[in-house]
Design a protein around this motif. Structure first.
Motif, mmCIF file in Angstrom:
data_model
loop_
_atom_site.group_PDB
_atom_site.id
_atom_site.type_symbol
_atom_site.label_atom_id
_atom_site.label_comp_id
_atom_site.label_asym_id
_atom_site.label_seq_id
_atom_site.Cartn_x
_atom_site.Cartn_y
_atom_site.Cartn_z
ATOM 1 N N SER A 150 31.367 26.349 65.004
ATOM 2 C CA SER A 150 32.262 27.510 65.063
ATOM 3 C C SER A 150 33.122 27.617 63.808
ATOM 4 C CB SER A 150 33.128 27.490 66.328
ATOM 5 O OG SER A 150 33.722 26.246 66.464
ATOM 6 N N LEU A 151 33.433 26.468 63.177
ATOM 7 C CA LEU A 151 34.203 26.513 61.925
ATOM 8 C C LEU A 151 33.370 27.194 60.837
ATOM 9 C CD1 LEU A 151 36.647 25.696 60.149
ATOM 10 C CD2 LEU A 151 35.409 23.590 59.619
ATOM 11 N N GLY A 152 32.077 26.876 60.774
ATOM 12 C CA GLY A 152 31.188 27.492 59.763
ATOM 13 C C GLY A 152 31.198 29.003 59.876
ATOM 14 N N LEU A 153 31.077 29.505 61.123
ATOM 15 C CA LEU A 153 31.076 30.966 61.312
ATOM 16 C C LEU A 153 32.456 31.558 61.028
ATOM 17 C CD1 LEU A 153 28.845 31.396 64.485
ATOM 18 C CD2 LEU A 153 28.355 32.281 62.223
ATOM 19 N N SER A 154 33.517 30.807 61.383
ATOM 20 C CA SER A 154 34.888 31.301 61.116
ATOM 21 C C SER A 154 35.120 31.431 59.623
ATOM 22 C CB SER A 154 35.938 30.356 61.687
ATOM 23 O OG SER A 154 35.652 30.070 63.018
ATOM 24 N N LEU A 155 34.607 30.460 58.857
ATOM 25 C CA LEU A 155 34.787 30.520 57.409
ATOM 26 C C LEU A 155 33.980 31.663 56.801
ATOM 27 C CD1 LEU A 155 34.800 26.730 56.518
ATOM 28 C CD2 LEU A 155 36.715 28.306 56.504
ATOM 29 N N LEU A 156 32.803 31.921 57.393
ATOM 30 C CA LEU A 156 32.008 33.057 56.907
ATOM 31 C C LEU A 156 32.778 34.360 57.169
ATOM 32 C CD1 LEU A 156 29.379 34.004 55.612
ATOM 33 C CD2 LEU A 156 28.376 34.156 57.880
ATOM 34 N N ALA A 157 33.458 34.413 58.335
ATOM 35 C CA ALA A 157 34.286 35.596 58.637
ATOM 36 C C ALA A 157 35.394 35.750 57.605
ATOM 37 C CB ALA A 157 34.871 35.475 60.042
ATOM 38 N N LEU A 158 35.967 34.617 57.213
ATOM 39 C CA LEU A 158 37.029 34.613 56.199
ATOM 40 C C LEU A 158 36.493 35.114 54.846
ATOM 41 C CD1 LEU A 158 39.913 33.673 56.736
ATOM 42 C CD2 LEU A 158 39.327 31.450 55.772
ATOM 43 N N PHE A 237 31.198 26.938 52.078
ATOM 44 C CA PHE A 237 30.738 25.544 52.149
ATOM 45 C C PHE A 237 31.878 24.527 52.283
ATOM 46 C CE2 PHE A 237 27.407 27.826 49.736
ATOM 47 C CZ PHE A 237 26.397 27.691 50.676
ATOM 48 N N THR A 238 33.091 25.036 52.515
ATOM 49 C CA THR A 238 34.215 24.093 52.590
ATOM 50 C C THR A 238 34.170 23.143 53.798
ATOM 51 O OG1 THR A 238 35.531 25.885 53.495
ATOM 52 C CG2 THR A 238 35.886 25.368 51.181
ATOM 53 N N PRO A 239 33.321 23.384 54.832
ATOM 54 C CA PRO A 239 33.261 22.363 55.897
ATOM 55 C C PRO A 239 32.895 20.971 55.383
ATOM 56 C CG PRO A 239 32.237 24.357 56.687
ATOM 57 C CD PRO A 239 32.564 24.578 55.240
ATOM 58 N N TRP A 240 32.324 20.890 54.180
ATOM 59 C CA TRP A 240 32.033 19.563 53.616
ATOM 60 C C TRP A 240 33.314 18.752 53.431
ATOM 61 C CZ3 TRP A 240 27.518 17.635 54.145
ATOM 62 C CH2 TRP A 240 26.376 18.431 54.068
ATOM 63 N N LEU A 241 34.448 19.438 53.355
ATOM 64 C CA LEU A 241 35.726 18.726 53.218
ATOM 65 C C LEU A 241 35.995 17.818 54.425
ATOM 66 C CD1 LEU A 241 38.009 21.586 51.841
ATOM 67 C CD2 LEU A 241 37.219 19.585 50.599
ATOM 68 N N LEU A 242 35.354 18.165 55.563
ATOM 69 C CA LEU A 242 35.532 17.360 56.775
ATOM 70 C C LEU A 242 35.043 15.934 56.556
ATOM 71 C CD1 LEU A 242 34.254 19.945 59.411
ATOM 72 C CD2 LEU A 242 36.593 19.151 59.174
ATOM 73 N N LYS A 243 34.148 15.776 55.618
ATOM 74 C CA LYS A 243 33.564 14.454 55.358
ATOM 75 C C LYS A 243 34.439 13.591 54.432
ATOM 76 C CE LYS A 243 29.346 14.793 57.250
ATOM 77 N NZ LYS A 243 28.863 13.851 58.273
ATOM 78 N N THR A 244 35.484 14.222 53.884
ATOM 79 C CA THR A 244 36.311 13.453 52.945
ATOM 80 C C THR A 244 37.167 12.420 53.688
ATOM 81 O OG1 THR A 244 38.055 15.107 53.061
ATOM 82 C CG2 THR A 244 36.474 15.342 51.258
ATOM 83 N N LYS A 245 37.495 11.371 52.969
ATOM 84 C CA LYS A 245 38.263 10.265 53.582
ATOM 85 C C LYS A 245 39.635 10.736 54.058
ATOM 86 C CE LYS A 245 36.225 6.246 51.403
ATOM 87 N NZ LYS A 245 36.370 5.246 50.356
ATOM 88 N N LEU A 246 40.183 11.669 53.283
ATOM 89 C CA LEU A 246 41.534 12.159 53.563
ATOM 90 C C LEU A 246 41.657 12.721 54.985
ATOM 91 C CD1 LEU A 246 44.163 12.509 51.808
ATOM 92 C CD2 LEU A 246 43.505 14.892 51.574
ATOM 93 N N LEU A 247 40.574 13.410 55.419
ATOM 94 C CA LEU A 247 40.634 14.064 56.734
ATOM 95 C C LEU A 247 39.995 13.236 57.848
ATOM 96 C CD1 LEU A 247 39.737 17.746 55.756
ATOM 97 C CD2 LEU A 247 41.952 16.876 56.414
#
Lengths: 286, 188
Positions: A150-158, A237-247
């Motif tokens: 759902s985040l992927g589709l929300s970002l596409l909406a953005l 493609f910002t959902p890749w940020l979910l994979k960062t250590k910070l998050l």
């Protein structure tokens, strides 16, 4: 001015939501119906909104104005979206590339008549076909691999909403309205994904991603959009940020909200920079 | 052979009406194409096209021999607001990238009273060609200070923009567009 501008958006959303009526029957709530409505409802909504943008619900075929081919290609891409879960990806992608190339060829009609070189034409058709084929597949994979449908589709909406703002900057309210209608209508598949956990993401990016890339092709050809503006597509493609250590140490909902907020902020900054860099940064409302 | 050539020349003169008429090339500095449209059902907005070209063939004795051809560059639209002009040039309205010109070519001219002519022809706008008839009024004519001969005229008519596929903002802008053409032609 605002009311004629908002009416198509409200009608599109209303019609899209009305198309979900079969789901009010508990017996009808089969997975196949969810799949079908996740693609068809936004399409119905889009056409209802589009018909309000123009005085006639019908449009001449073939359209004399090359910027109006998009609406005729949407059912084809809706069919491809519905076939996506059942057909091999190479087949769907090949068909998508083929129809995408056909769409670009028709949209480029005036450029063919205005003696663009064969190289420029073929390069434009090829680039568009490649972009609109790869973009939904990559978005889908990003969402699947980061476990954030759902985040992927929300970002596409953005991204669609932001593209609409840029079309307004480039003096095309027709493209703006189409982008904003589609952005609003993404609420439907997002809602269905949350409601029906078994619903797969496959194919849900196909239609909005084609519409978005098609609108960008039109904006580059028929409005004053700058050539680098379509780079905002990369914000999908910002959902890749979910994979960062910070998050990684945050809860899933918190991580997704942070990525959404961060993407929205970055897009806001990009839009502000573009607006302020205009020779005359005044908004014209028609 | 000589007879055949003479017969051909005579026949050509008879079937080509424009040849019997005087040819006037539009003086673009003294020719105007303006328009008005109702905005938000409230007030008329005026605009003009700055690039007008054309030729008028006039035969006052036999109006049927007369002819009008006008071409206007859509990108030259000017409404005294650059942002609005850019919007009008975009795909929302004229789509100047695809349709760089709008044109009118007459197919029939008839007398319609003193100094008036009923002109019928085809208007091509936004890729759509539709028949159009309007009354053209001769406003004057004669020698100019530079030794040339001039003819002036004007015409006002309405078109339905939806007929030409310029149909965005059906609630915000009226469907009728009034076009006002005024020109001076220089005899060739």
């Amino acid at each position: 001015m605002i009311i004629p501008f908002i009416t198509p958006l409200i009608l599109a959303l209303g019609a899209g939501l009305l198309a979900l009526l079969p789901l009010t029957q508990p017996r009808a709530r089969q997975l196949w119906l969810f799949k079908l409505l996740a693609v068809i409802s936004p399409l119905i909504g889009f056409y209802v909104g589009y018909s309000r943008m123009l005085p006639q619900w019908w449009q001449p075929f073939p359209p004399p104005d090359s910027s109006r081919w998009l609406a005729f290609f949407l059912p084809v891409f809706a069919l491809l979206a519905l076939s996506r879960p059942k057909c091999p990806i190479w087949l769907i992608s090949s068909l998508q590339a083929l129809f995408g190339a056909g769409f670009a060829w028709l949209t480029l009609t005036p450029m063919r008549e205005q003696n663009w070189s064969q190289t420029a034409l073929l390069l434009s058709v090829f680039s568009f076909a490649l972009t609109q084929t790869l973009y939904p597949v990559l978005l889908e994979q990003t969402s699947e691999k980061t476990d954030s449908p759902s985040l992927g589709l929300s970002l596409l909406a953005l991204v669609l909403g932001s593209s609409g703002v840029l079309y307004l900057q480039a003096s095309s309210a027709v493209f703006t309205l189409q982008a904003w209608m589609q952005a609003m209508l993404l609420i439907i598949p997002i809602g269905l994904l949350i409601w029906q956990k078994d619903l797969k993401l496959q194919g849900l990016f196909t239609l909005p991603a084609f519409l978005l890339s098609g609108l960008w092709l039109n904006a580059l050809l028929f409005s004053s959009a700058a050539k680098w503006w379509p780079l905002i597509l990369l914000f999908g493609f910002t959902p890749w940020l979910l994979k960062t250590k910070l998050l990684s140490q945050q809860s899933k909902t918190r991580r997704q909200s942070l990525v959404f907020l961060l993407t929205g902020t970055l897009l806001g900054i990009v839009l502000a920079v573009i607006w302020l860099s205009q020779p005359d940064p005044s908004m014209y409302w028609g | 052979m000589k007879k055949a050539l003479m017969l051909f020349a005579a026949t050509t003169l008879m079937v080509s009406p424009a040849l019997a008429a005087d040819t006037y090339k539009l003086d673009s500095v003294h020719s105007h194409a303006e328009f008005k449209i109702l905005h938000l059902n409230t007030g008329y907005q005026y605009g003009r096209f700055n690039d007008v070209e054309g030729t008028v063939w006039v035969d006052e004795k036999t109006p049927a021999n007369s002819k009008v051809e006008v071409t206007i560059k859509t990108a030259s639209v000017d409404t005294k607001n650059p942002k609005r002009d850019e919007h009008l040039r975009s795909a929302d309205f004229f789509n100047a990238a695809q349709f760089p010109t709008l044109s009118f070519k007459s197919t029939k001219v008839e007398g319609a009273g003193a100094n008036k002519y009923k002109v019928s022809g085809n208007l091509t706008l936004h890729g759509v060609t539709k028949p159009l008839t309007f009354v053209f009024t001769k406003t004057g004519g004669g020698k100019d200070p530079w030794g040339g001969t001039r003819l002036g005229g004007e015409a006002t008519f309405k078109i339905n923009r939806f007929d030409y596929g310029i149909n965005f903002m059906p609630d915000g802008l009226g469907k009728d567009v009034t076009l006002m053409l005024s020109f001076e032609g220089i005899k060739q």
